[in-house]
Design a protein around this motif. Structure first.
Motif, mmCIF file in Angstrom:
data_model
loop_
_atom_site.group_PDB
_atom_site.id
_atom_site.type_symbol
_atom_site.label_atom_id
_atom_site.label_comp_id
_atom_site.label_asym_id
_atom_site.label_seq_id
_atom_site.Cartn_x
_atom_site.Cartn_y
_atom_site.Cartn_z
ATOM 1 N N VAL A 157 0.837 -1.197 0.000
ATOM 2 C CA VAL A 157 0.000 0.000 0.000
ATOM 3 C C VAL A 157 0.876 1.253 0.000
ATOM 4 C CG1 VAL A 157 -1.661 1.346 1.342
ATOM 5 C CG2 VAL A 157 -1.975 -1.124 1.095
ATOM 6 N N LEU A 158 1.885 1.273 0.884
ATOM 7 C CA LEU A 158 2.737 2.461 1.007
ATOM 8 C C LEU A 158 3.512 2.732 -0.281
ATOM 9 C CD1 LEU A 158 4.148 2.144 4.647
ATOM 10 C CD2 LEU A 158 2.243 3.524 3.796
ATOM 11 N N SER A 159 3.817 1.695 -1.019
ATOM 12 C CA SER A 159 4.547 1.900 -2.270
ATOM 13 C C SER A 159 3.696 2.627 -3.309
ATOM 14 C CB SER A 159 5.018 0.552 -2.829
ATOM 15 O OG SER A 159 3.919 -0.228 -3.280
ATOM 16 N N ARG A 160 2.390 2.734 -3.055
ATOM 17 C CA ARG A 160 1.474 3.382 -4.002
ATOM 18 C C ARG A 160 0.968 4.731 -3.518
ATOM 19 N NH1 ARG A 160 1.121 -2.073 -4.692
ATOM 20 N NH2 ARG A 160 0.568 -2.871 -6.757
ATOM 21 N N VAL A 161 1.424 5.199 -2.355
ATOM 22 C CA VAL A 161 1.005 6.508 -1.858
ATOM 23 C C VAL A 161 2.241 7.330 -1.487
ATOM 24 C CG1 VAL A 161 -1.253 5.760 -1.036
ATOM 25 C CG2 VAL A 161 0.700 5.596 0.495
ATOM 26 N N PRO A 162 2.132 8.675 -1.597
ATOM 27 C CA PRO A 162 0.971 9.435 -2.046
ATOM 28 C C PRO A 162 0.613 9.139 -3.500
ATOM 29 C CG PRO A 162 2.551 10.861 -0.938
ATOM 30 C CD PRO A 162 3.243 9.564 -1.201
ATOM 31 N N SER A 163 -0.667 9.328 -3.802
ATOM 32 C CA SER A 163 -1.191 9.065 -5.130
ATOM 33 C C SER A 163 -1.702 10.362 -5.738
ATOM 34 C CB SER A 163 -2.328 8.039 -5.037
ATOM 35 O OG SER A 163 -3.072 7.993 -6.224
ATOM 36 N N ALA A 164 -1.816 10.361 -7.042
ATOM 37 C CA ALA A 164 -2.389 11.525 -7.719
ATOM 38 C C ALA A 164 -3.908 11.551 -7.618
ATOM 39 C CB ALA A 164 -1.974 11.523 -9.192
ATOM 40 N N GLY A 165 -4.483 10.531 -7.016
ATOM 41 C CA GLY A 165 -5.928 10.465 -6.850
ATOM 42 C C GLY A 165 -6.459 9.100 -7.219
ATOM 43 N N VAL A 166 -6.677 8.270 -6.224
ATOM 44 C CA VAL A 166 -7.155 6.911 -6.464
ATOM 45 C C VAL A 166 -8.206 6.574 -5.414
ATOM 46 C CG1 VAL A 166 -5.308 5.906 -5.044
ATOM 47 C CG2 VAL A 166 -6.432 4.494 -6.759
ATOM 48 N N PRO A 167 -9.291 5.911 -5.801
ATOM 49 C CA PRO A 167 -10.278 5.493 -4.794
ATOM 50 C C PRO A 167 -9.679 4.419 -3.887
ATOM 51 C CG PRO A 167 -10.851 4.634 -6.965
ATOM 52 C CD PRO A 167 -9.717 5.576 -7.173
ATOM 53 N N ILE A 168 -10.058 4.445 -2.621
ATOM 54 C CA ILE A 168 -9.436 3.557 -1.651
ATOM 55 C C ILE A 168 -9.706 2.088 -1.971
ATOM 56 C CG2 ILE A 168 -11.374 3.555 -0.008
ATOM 57 C CD1 ILE A 168 -9.186 3.761 2.215
ATOM 58 N N GLY A 169 -10.869 1.778 -2.524
ATOM 59 C CA GLY A 169 -11.160 0.398 -2.894
ATOM 60 C C GLY A 169 -10.238 -0.098 -3.988
ATOM 61 N N ARG A 170 -9.934 0.768 -4.933
ATOM 62 C CA ARG A 170 -9.021 0.375 -6.012
ATOM 63 C C ARG A 170 -7.609 0.192 -5.471
ATOM 64 N NH1 ARG A 170 -7.726 3.937 -11.458
ATOM 65 N NH2 ARG A 170 -5.995 2.643 -12.213
ATOM 66 N N LEU A 171 -7.179 1.101 -4.596
ATOM 67 C CA LEU A 171 -5.859 0.963 -3.980
ATOM 68 C C LEU A 171 -5.752 -0.363 -3.243
ATOM 69 C CD1 LEU A 171 -3.103 2.033 -3.019
ATOM 70 C CD2 LEU A 171 -4.319 3.187 -1.154
ATOM 71 N N ALA A 172 -6.783 -0.694 -2.463
ATOM 72 C CA ALA A 172 -6.770 -1.944 -1.699
ATOM 73 C C ALA A 172 -6.741 -3.152 -2.626
ATOM 74 C CB ALA A 172 -7.980 -2.001 -0.782
ATOM 75 N N ALA A 173 -7.523 -3.096 -3.695
ATOM 76 C CA ALA A 173 -7.574 -4.226 -4.621
ATOM 77 C C ALA A 173 -6.242 -4.424 -5.325
ATOM 78 C CB ALA A 173 -8.687 -4.003 -5.638
ATOM 79 N N GLU A 174 -5.625 -3.314 -5.764
ATOM 80 C CA GLU A 174 -4.370 -3.434 -6.503
ATOM 81 C C GLU A 174 -3.218 -3.844 -5.596
ATOM 82 O OE1 GLU A 174 -3.851 0.323 -8.385
ATOM 83 O OE2 GLU A 174 -5.260 -0.129 -10.022
ATOM 84 N N ALA A 175 -3.208 -3.331 -4.359
ATOM 85 C CA ALA A 175 -2.082 -3.609 -3.460
ATOM 86 C C ALA A 175 -2.238 -4.935 -2.727
ATOM 87 C CB ALA A 175 -1.931 -2.475 -2.446
ATOM 88 N N GLY A 212 -11.894 12.834 9.957
ATOM 89 C CA GLY A 212 -10.438 12.783 10.082
ATOM 90 C C GLY A 212 -9.837 11.735 9.177
ATOM 91 N N ARG A 213 -10.503 10.583 9.075
ATOM 92 C CA ARG A 213 -10.014 9.522 8.192
ATOM 93 C C ARG A 213 -10.052 9.982 6.742
ATOM 94 N NH1 ARG A 213 -12.886 4.990 5.777
ATOM 95 N NH2 ARG A 213 -11.408 3.303 5.284
ATOM 96 N N ARG A 214 -11.129 10.630 6.362
ATOM 97 C CA ARG A 214 -11.268 11.107 4.985
ATOM 98 C C ARG A 214 -10.193 12.149 4.671
ATOM 99 N NH1 ARG A 214 -16.034 12.578 5.501
ATOM 100 N NH2 ARG A 214 -16.993 10.660 4.722
ATOM 101 N N ALA A 215 -9.935 13.060 5.627
ATOM 102 C CA ALA A 215 -8.948 14.112 5.387
ATOM 103 C C ALA A 215 -7.541 13.529 5.284
ATOM 104 C CB ALA A 215 -9.013 15.145 6.517
ATOM 105 N N ALA A 216 -7.216 12.562 6.149
ATOM 106 C CA ALA A 216 -5.873 11.978 6.121
ATOM 107 C C ALA A 216 -5.623 11.229 4.818
ATOM 108 C CB ALA A 216 -5.694 11.050 7.317
ATOM 109 N N TRP A 217 -6.569 10.406 4.420
ATOM 110 C CA TRP A 217 -6.410 9.685 3.164
ATOM 111 C C TRP A 217 -6.377 10.659 1.989
ATOM 112 C CZ3 TRP A 217 -4.276 5.379 2.453
ATOM 113 C CH2 TRP A 217 -4.474 4.279 3.292
ATOM 114 N N GLY A 218 -7.227 11.684 2.057
ATOM 115 C CA GLY A 218 -7.264 12.655 0.976
ATOM 116 C C GLY A 218 -5.939 13.362 0.795
ATOM 117 N N ALA A 219 -5.278 13.690 1.932
ATOM 118 C CA ALA A 219 -3.985 14.361 1.846
ATOM 119 C C ALA A 219 -2.932 13.454 1.221
ATOM 120 C CB ALA A 219 -3.535 14.803 3.241
ATOM 121 N N ALA A 220 -3.154 12.140 1.286
ATOM 122 C CA ALA A 220 -2.234 11.178 0.673
ATOM 123 C C ALA A 220 -2.657 10.823 -0.744
ATOM 124 C CB ALA A 220 -2.151 9.914 1.531
ATOM 125 N N GLY A 221 -3.670 11.504 -1.260
ATOM 126 C CA GLY A 221 -4.094 11.264 -2.630
ATOM 127 C C GLY A 221 -5.032 10.098 -2.805
#
Length: 394
Positions: A157-175, A212-221
């Motif tokens: 997961v960390l190897s894919r963030v920060p991201s330019a903008g990816v939905p969390i479900g897609r990040l989880a599926a790919e990682a 807070g969760r939404r803001a933290a993930w959002g800041a990481a793209g």
């Protein structure tokens, strides 16, 4: 021989002595020196005296030489000595230091992939140390065999963030091969969220609930959904009601093209937008509010404005949190300070104490030095009249 040994050392009143000897053997210590028992019972005293063939002193406590017990056991012919007696009476002795070393090796192996990744990302070093200090991983996965796969997925997961903008479900599926692996409350979701908070300079422990969760993930793209990530603006081309603040969703912006707006003022707090709408209305030049840590919608809008040729002027709170937000915008977009420099800071009369950790201000290095020296906090509301004056004159 076994019955003889049981009669010699196997009684309940000498169990404490056998257990003390076993404890020493388990920790790799020799059966020499003395052991003591406080508040000994009459039965325990008599059993020791029978074993040794002498009085065991007076008082409530008992102290016995393990060397003497070993000689007595050997002389009895019951077994080869005290160490042999412990094994015969209690079973094989564990090598606790060796077991501890094996556990340490197993945990080092479990963290190996993550540690190799963090070694190349100094921004995560403090978070990695916090994982050990807080014991979070061992609470979520008590055994190394369970923690290893979990930490490997975390590394992916960390190897894919920060991201330019990816939905969390897609990040989880790919990682991880599981679209729900990063869901709130799942072990991986908890660990990854703490890392996301580290990447955007927030305290590692989660706080603030869903927002807070939404803001933290959002800041990481990473966005939890396209509709909850918002950006507030005023005076941009395409606003549905001229002169009124407009809220755009990430979903809308992902379907938009470049926006030509010339000079765009950027502020930190919505109060600036509200006051500008009240006083200037449709005469207000382009104004965008980051509203704290920029959401993905904020970044998307700024990117679209930059693609349309916009230049940016930025103002925020004069505190270390505001500096961190400004630094993120400056690193990504670049800007001209809008009354957000050392000279402007020094002009404001204020006595609110400045706390937090100092940070550099690359758009004006003198600002960071001035804030450290003066140590007062200046919020945007205190200079609102000056900001509105700038907007009024364009």
């Amino acid at each position: 021989m076994t019955d003889h040994l049981t009669r010699l050392l196997g009684g309940d009143d000498l169990a404490w002595l056998v257990e003390r000897a076993r404890h020493r053997l388990e920790h790799g210590r020799p059966l020499t020196g003395t052991v003591s028992l406080t508040a000994a019972t009459t039965g325990q005293r008599r059993a020791l005296e029978t074993l040794l063939g002498r009085r065991a002193g007076t008082g409530r406590s008992l102290t016995v030489s393990l060397d003497e017990v070993d000689r007595v056991v050997r002389a009895s012919g019951a077994c080869a000595g005290l160490a042999d007696a412990v094994v015969r009476l209690r079973g094989p002795v564990r090598d606790l230091p060796a077991l501890a070393a094996e556990r340490d090796d197993a945990w080092r192996s479990a963290f190996a992939a993550l540690d190799a990744h963090v070694a190349g990302r100094p921004e995560l070093s403090g978070w990695r140390a916090w994982l050990d200090a807080s014991g979070l991983v061992r609470r979520l996965a008590p055994e190394a065999a369970e923690a290893g796969p979990l930490l490997e997925r975390l590394t992916a997961v960390l190897s894919r963030v920060p991201s330019a903008g990816v939905p969390i479900g897609r990040l989880a599926a790919e990682a991880c091969g599981d679209a729900h692996a990063l869901d709130d409350g799942r072990p991986l979701g908890t660990l990854a969220l703490s890392a996301a908070r580290a990447l955007c300079g927030l305290p590692y422990a989660a706080e603030g609930g869903a927002d807070g969760r939404r803001a933290a993930w959002g800041a990481a793209g990473v966005y939890l959904d396209e509709l909850s990530s918002l950006v507030l603006s005023l005076g941009l081309p395409g606003d549905p009601v001229p002169g009124e603040p407009h809220v755009r969703t990430l979903r809308q912006l992902r379907r938009s093209g470049p926006i030509a707006a010339g000079m765009v003022r950027v502020c930190e707090n919505p109060v600036v937008v509200a006051a500008a709408a009240d006083e200037l209305g449709a005469a207000c030049p382009p104004l965008v509010c980051v509203n704290g840590r920029p959401s993905l919608a904020v970044w998307r809008l700024l990117d679209l404005l930059a693609a349309g040729g916009a230049r940016f002027a930025y103002h925020g709170d004069f505190d270390w949190g505001g500096v961190a937000i400004a630094a993120a915008v400056h690193d990504r977009m670049g800007f001209t300070p809008w009354r957000y420099d050392a000279s402007s800071y020094e002009k404001v009369t204020c006595d609110a104490p400045l706390g937090g950790r100092p940070a550099p201000t690359p758009w004006d290095p003198a600002l960071s030095a001035a804030m450290r020296a003066r140590a007062v906090r200046v919020e945007e509301e205190l200079v609102l009249a000056d900001l509105l004056g700038d907007l009024r004159t364009g």
